[in-house]
Design a protein around this motif. Structure first.
Motif, mmCIF file in Angstrom:
data_model
loop_
_atom_site.group_PDB
_atom_site.id
_atom_site.type_symbol
_atom_site.label_atom_id
_atom_site.label_comp_id
_atom_site.label_asym_id
_atom_site.label_seq_id
_atom_site.Cartn_x
_atom_site.Cartn_y
_atom_site.Cartn_z
ATOM 1 N N ALA A 92 0.908 -1.414 -0.001
ATOM 2 C CA ALA A 92 -0.020 0.078 0.064
ATOM 3 C C ALA A 92 0.772 1.553 0.112
ATOM 4 O O ALA A 92 0.391 2.360 0.218
ATOM 5 C CB ALA A 92 -0.959 0.024 1.376
ATOM 6 N N SER A 93 2.095 1.098 -0.086
ATOM 7 C CA SER A 93 3.056 2.279 -0.213
ATOM 8 C C SER A 93 3.434 2.597 -1.556
ATOM 9 O O SER A 93 3.424 1.819 -2.452
ATOM 10 C CB SER A 93 4.371 1.875 0.685
ATOM 11 N N PRO A 94 4.058 3.710 -1.834
ATOM 12 C CA PRO A 94 4.561 4.187 -3.036
ATOM 13 C C PRO A 94 5.919 3.577 -3.540
ATOM 14 O O PRO A 94 6.135 3.673 -4.619
ATOM 15 C CB PRO A 94 4.667 5.573 -2.970
ATOM 16 N N TRP A 95 6.498 2.933 -2.395
ATOM 17 C CA TRP A 95 7.703 2.271 -2.620
ATOM 18 C C TRP A 95 7.600 1.265 -3.894
ATOM 19 O O TRP A 95 6.831 0.343 -3.718
ATOM 20 C CB TRP A 95 8.444 1.810 -1.367
ATOM 21 N N LYS A 96 8.378 1.312 -5.048
ATOM 22 C CA LYS A 96 8.209 0.399 -5.946
ATOM 23 C C LYS A 96 7.006 0.299 -6.615
ATOM 24 O O LYS A 96 6.580 -0.853 -6.921
ATOM 25 C CB LYS A 96 9.028 -0.812 -5.711
ATOM 26 N N GLY A 97 6.245 1.263 -6.415
ATOM 27 C CA GLY A 97 4.743 1.249 -7.036
ATOM 28 C C GLY A 97 3.953 0.134 -6.406
ATOM 29 O O GLY A 97 3.202 -0.567 -6.927
ATOM 30 N N GLY A 98 4.120 0.060 -4.918
ATOM 31 C CA GLY A 98 3.474 -1.256 -4.055
ATOM 32 C C GLY A 98 3.972 -2.433 -4.348
ATOM 33 O O GLY A 98 3.494 -3.284 -3.759
ATOM 34 N N GLY A 99 4.952 -2.681 -5.371
ATOM 35 C CA GLY A 99 5.650 -3.894 -5.470
ATOM 36 C C GLY A 99 6.794 -4.523 -4.882
ATOM 37 O O GLY A 99 7.521 -5.489 -5.055
ATOM 38 N N GLY A 100 7.134 -3.671 -3.814
ATOM 39 C CA GLY A 100 8.380 -3.957 -3.127
ATOM 40 C C GLY A 100 8.183 -5.068 -2.311
ATOM 41 O O GLY A 100 6.994 -5.102 -1.744
ATOM 42 N N ASP A 101 9.108 -5.444 -1.834
ATOM 43 C CA ASP A 101 9.272 -6.603 -0.551
ATOM 44 C C ASP A 101 10.702 -6.616 0.124
ATOM 45 O O ASP A 101 11.766 -6.757 -0.223
ATOM 46 C CB ASP A 101 9.214 -8.034 -1.092
ATOM 47 N N VAL A 102 10.876 -5.706 1.314
ATOM 48 C CA VAL A 102 11.977 -5.550 1.973
ATOM 49 C C VAL A 102 12.386 -6.735 2.485
ATOM 50 O O VAL A 102 13.598 -7.115 2.519
ATOM 51 C CB VAL A 102 11.589 -4.360 3.310
ATOM 52 N N VAL A 103 11.630 -7.631 3.092
ATOM 53 C CA VAL A 103 12.127 -9.028 3.611
ATOM 54 C C VAL A 103 12.691 -9.724 2.484
ATOM 55 O O VAL A 103 14.105 -10.306 2.981
ATOM 56 C CB VAL A 103 10.779 -9.777 4.293
ATOM 57 N N ASP A 104 12.345 -9.889 1.213
ATOM 58 C CA ASP A 104 12.889 -10.391 0.235
ATOM 59 C C ASP A 104 14.236 -10.054 -0.072
ATOM 60 O O ASP A 104 15.253 -10.704 -0.299
ATOM 61 C CB ASP A 104 12.028 -10.549 -0.899
ATOM 62 N N GLU A 105 14.217 -8.665 -0.069
ATOM 63 C CA GLU A 105 15.732 -7.954 -0.510
ATOM 64 C C GLU A 105 16.613 -8.187 0.618
ATOM 65 O O GLU A 105 17.823 -8.510 0.471
ATOM 66 C CB GLU A 105 15.400 -6.536 -0.724
ATOM 67 N N PHE A 106 16.152 -8.191 2.158
ATOM 68 C CA PHE A 106 16.965 -8.516 3.053
ATOM 69 C C PHE A 106 17.591 -9.862 3.094
ATOM 70 O O PHE A 106 18.939 -9.983 3.370
ATOM 71 C CB PHE A 106 16.191 -8.299 4.392
ATOM 72 N N VAL A 107 16.625 -10.798 2.831
ATOM 73 C CA VAL A 107 16.991 -12.237 2.909
ATOM 74 C C VAL A 107 17.947 -12.515 1.788
ATOM 75 O O VAL A 107 19.248 -12.923 1.970
ATOM 76 C CB VAL A 107 15.909 -13.152 2.905
ATOM 77 N N ALA A 108 17.810 -11.846 0.582
ATOM 78 C CA ALA A 108 18.624 -12.113 -0.509
ATOM 79 C C ALA A 108 20.010 -11.521 -0.128
ATOM 80 O O ALA A 108 21.149 -12.168 -0.389
ATOM 81 C CB ALA A 108 18.032 -11.397 -1.916
ATOM 82 N N ALA A 109 20.104 -10.234 0.336
ATOM 83 C CA ALA A 109 21.276 -9.770 0.844
ATOM 84 C C ALA A 109 22.085 -10.610 1.761
ATOM 85 O O ALA A 109 23.253 -10.551 1.491
ATOM 86 C CB ALA A 109 21.210 -8.352 1.212
ATOM 87 N N CYS A 110 21.378 -11.130 2.799
ATOM 88 C CA CYS A 110 22.121 -11.752 3.904
ATOM 89 C C CYS A 110 22.809 -13.118 3.231
ATOM 90 O O CYS A 110 23.988 -13.484 3.375
ATOM 91 C CB CYS A 110 21.056 -12.149 4.939
ATOM 92 N N VAL A 111 22.048 -13.664 2.369
ATOM 93 C CA VAL A 111 22.523 -15.144 1.600
ATOM 94 C C VAL A 111 23.513 -14.593 0.885
ATOM 95 O O VAL A 111 24.763 -15.315 0.901
ATOM 96 C CB VAL A 111 21.512 -15.649 0.911
ATOM 97 N N LYS A 112 23.683 -13.503 0.055
ATOM 98 C CA LYS A 112 24.653 -13.073 -0.669
ATOM 99 C C LYS A 112 25.901 -12.665 0.004
ATOM 100 O O LYS A 112 26.999 -12.874 -0.534
ATOM 101 C CB LYS A 112 24.171 -11.716 -1.643
ATOM 102 N N GLY A 113 25.717 -12.017 1.206
ATOM 103 C CA GLY A 113 26.717 -11.585 2.084
ATOM 104 C C GLY A 113 27.181 -12.549 3.022
ATOM 105 O O GLY A 113 28.270 -12.339 3.980
ATOM 106 N N GLY A 114 26.759 -13.921 2.944
ATOM 107 C CA GLY A 114 27.076 -14.940 4.069
ATOM 108 C C GLY A 114 26.978 -14.787 5.467
ATOM 109 O O GLY A 114 27.736 -14.942 6.137
ATOM 110 N N ILE A 115 25.378 -13.996 5.825
ATOM 111 C CA ILE A 115 25.376 -13.857 6.946
ATOM 112 C C ILE A 115 24.063 -14.289 7.293
ATOM 113 O O ILE A 115 23.354 -14.307 6.518
ATOM 114 C CB ILE A 115 25.613 -12.216 7.533
ATOM 115 N N GLU A 116 24.037 -14.679 8.632
ATOM 116 C CA GLU A 116 22.515 -15.682 8.858
ATOM 117 C C GLU A 116 21.359 -14.091 9.370
ATOM 118 O O GLU A 116 21.847 -13.187 9.972
ATOM 119 C CB GLU A 116 22.656 -16.526 9.893
#
Length: 116
Positions: A92-116
Motif C-alpha cells: 500500500a506504499s508508493p515504494w516500487k509502485g507497491g511491488g516492493g518486498d523489504v524482507v525478500d531483499e533483506f534475505v537475498a542480501a544476507c545470503v549473498k553476504g554470507g550472514i544469517e
C-alpha cells in the motif's frame, strides 16, 4: 543438567546479532507507529528512495555481527512484505509502485553476504 540442542548451540555461537527496526517510523521521524492522536501513520509514508540491503549486511559484518534480525512486522502493524493478511504493508506504499518486498531483499542480501 540438560544438554543444549543443536539449534541452541548454534544460537549460542552467535556472539553478536544486529537487530534492526525499519518501517513507517523511519520516514515519519517517530518512535512508535502512531501519531499523538493514536492513529497510525499511513502506509504512503513508507517510501525508501535508496534502500540497500547489501549495505545493511556490510555494516553488520563490519560491526562483527554474525547474524541480523529484521523486525518485519512491528507492533504498529506495518508489514515489510506484501501481505495478503493486511492492507497496511509495503503493497500500500508508493515504494516500487507497491511491488516492493523489504524482507525478500533483506534475505537475498544476507545470503549473498554470507550472514544469517
Amino acid at each position: 543438567f540438560p544438554t543444549p540442542s543443536e539449534l541452541q548451540l548454534r544460537y549460542m555461537s552467535h556472539d553478536l546479532t544486529m537487530f534492526m527496526h525499519f518501517g513507517v517510523c523511519t520516514f515519519a521521524g517517530c518512535e512508535q507507529n502512531c501519531r499523538a492522536d493514536k492513529t497510525p501513520y499511513p502506509a504512503e509514508t513508507f517510501n525508501p528512495t535508496s534502500l540497500d540491503a547489501d549495505q545493511w549486511v556490510r555494516t553488520a559484518k563490519a560491526l562483527g555481527a554474525s547474524e541480523i534480525c529484521l523486525t518485519a512486522h512491528h507492533s504498529g502493524g506495518f508489514a515489510l512484505w506484501p501481505s495478503s493478511a493486511t492492507n497496511y504493508s509495503v503493497a500500500a506504499s508508493p515504494w516500487k509502485g507497491g511491488g516492493g518486498d523489504v524482507v525478500d531483499e533483506f534475505v537475498a542480501a544476507c545470503v549473498k553476504g554470507g550472514i544469517e
